[in-house]
Design an enzyme around this catalytic site. Structure first.
Site, PDB file in Angstrom:
ATOM      1  N   SER A 195       3.745   1.111   7.545  1.00 26.46           N
ATOM      2  CA  SER A 195       3.549   0.274   8.638  1.00 26.46           C
ATOM      3  C   SER A 195       3.961   0.928  10.053  1.00 26.46           C
ATOM      4  CB  SER A 195       3.678  -1.121   8.794  1.00 26.46           C
ATOM      5  OG  SER A 195       3.109  -1.982   9.239  1.00 26.46           O
ATOM      6  N   ASP A 290      -6.818  -4.617   4.663  1.00 30.61           N
ATOM      7  CA  ASP A 290      -5.642  -4.566   5.807  1.00 30.61           C
ATOM      8  C   ASP A 290      -6.196  -4.282   7.119  1.00 30.61           C
ATOM      9  OD1 ASP A 290      -3.243  -3.938   7.134  1.00 30.61           O
ATOM     10  OD2 ASP A 290      -2.778  -2.098   6.077  1.00 30.61           O
ATOM     11  N   HIS A 320      -1.759  -4.945   3.077  1.00 35.47           N
ATOM     12  CA  HIS A 320      -0.754  -4.143   3.709  1.00 35.47           C
ATOM     13  C   HIS A 320       0.635  -4.715   3.194  1.00 35.47           C
ATOM     14  CE1 HIS A 320       0.829  -2.270   7.269  1.00 35.47           C
ATOM     15  NE2 HIS A 320       1.945  -3.303   7.162  1.00 35.47           N
TER      16      HIS A 320
END
Length: 356
Positions: A195, A290, A320
């Protein structure tokens, strides 16, 4: 690490039990499968989301910052594994602004490491720590034989962009310049992260591309943030209800850029960079459900078009951050292990001239 409460232990047990159930049993509980954009949500994830979306911290962007951070730490612990390693030591990493915490993972101290990965945790540059990334780092080290050095870079809004990036660049250079300390060599040090950590990995690879002492040997990008300048189609598809929400990404971006940074800056949004040629080979993994899916795919396509050896993996049924759920989901362990194997293979090919 925060001390888990009794109910947290119960949730941790439940997450592991859920992950071990056969898909057929989960489908019977879930009812109709969730299908969006041709992808079917993994049954265990579908069940987990029913619980997580009703939890008090589901909309942590509405909580005081300290509570949001505590929520993420406990959530990470709930889904984490406890893979045993030969070494797991805390260190301090020197940076231009002082020192930041780090953690070193090695599976075998009697053998030279197959490579070194400098790892940056997720959490939108606002949340997360070396603790929240512990399960992923353990799994990477165990399954690949690499040394993993996890970096606790400074967080926004107390330290907005470019503070965390500076820490990340300095951490990579420090590990590279001290590679022998970690059982490896300077030419086998790569970067990786999830991320926001994937974003930092991509930018570190770009910033250090022309370092005389050596650029990263590879980059592993799990569900990376690559473009804060606009919202790609996956934002509309998965705006809410699939763990990471559009509102949370807005909250993250506002904190990260609160010091005057611009979303158009390639150091914030690497997809905006004019030239991606000459970067390290890249493993880019995205999840089918996501908000960041499409910008991750777009970045992989840009890398490939620039001549960078790129391996794109789409985990169609996942959400995610599932890479952190190594204690609950076999798919998470397998996904992290696959990235580690790719790094080892890539290093070997690079040294024999197979990848340029």
């Amino acid at each position: 690490m925060l001390r888990p409460r009794p109910q947290d232990h119960l949730l941790r047990w439940g997450a592991r039990a859920l992950g071990s159930l056969p898909p057929a049993a989960l489908r019977a509980v879930n009812g109709r499968p969730v299908v969006i954009d041709g992808n079917t949500l993994h049954p265990a994830v579908q069940t987990s989301l029913r619980v997580m979306n009703d939890a008090p911290g589901a909309h942590f962007e509405r909580l005081p910052l300290d509570e949001a951070r505590a929520h993420i730490e406990i959530e990470a612990w709930t889904f984490a594994g406890t893979t045993k390693l030969a070494q797991r030591d805390d260190v301090e990493i020197p940076t231009r602004a002082g020192r930041v915490p780090g953690r070193v993972y090695r599976a075998d101290l009697d053998r030279a490491a197959s490579g070194i990965i400098v790892y940056f945790h997720g959490g939108g540059w606002v949340l997360g720590s070396v603790d929240s990334a512990d399960a992923t780092c353990r799994t990477l080290a165990k399954t690949s034989g690499m040394t993993v050095v996890s970096v606790g870079y400074r967080l926004a809004p107390e330290a907005p962009f470019p503070a965390g990036l500076h820490d990340s660049v300095d951490a990579f250079r420090w590990v590279r310049d001290n590679a022998s300390r970690f059982g490896g060599t300077a030419d086998a040090v790569g970067v990786g992260g999830e991320s926001a950590g994937g974003n930092l990995s991509a930018v570190v690879a770009s910033v250090t591309r022309d370092d005389a002492e050596g650029a990263p040997a590879f980059q592993i990008l799990f569900c990376p943030v690559t473009d804060l300048s606009r919202k790609h189609r996956s934002y509309a598809l998965f705006a809410d209800g699939f763990f990471l929400t559009e509102a949370q990404m807005d909250w993250y971006a506002a904190h990260y850029l609160s010091g005057g940074g611009s979303a158009d800056d390639p150091l914030v949004s690497p997809l905006r960079a004019e030239d991606l040629s000459g970067l390290a080979p890249a493993y880019v993994a995205v999840s089918g459900f996501d908000v960041l899916r499409d910008e991750g795919v777009a970045y992989a396509e840009r890398l490939e078009a620039a001549g960078v050896a790129t391996h794109l993996v789409t985990h169609t049924g996942q959400i995610h951050g599932f890479f952190n759920a190594c204690g609950a989901l076999r798919d998470a362990r397998d996904a992290v292990a696959d990235a580690g194997r790719w790094a080892v293979t890539t290093l070997a090919a690079t040294r024999t001239g197979g990848i340029r």
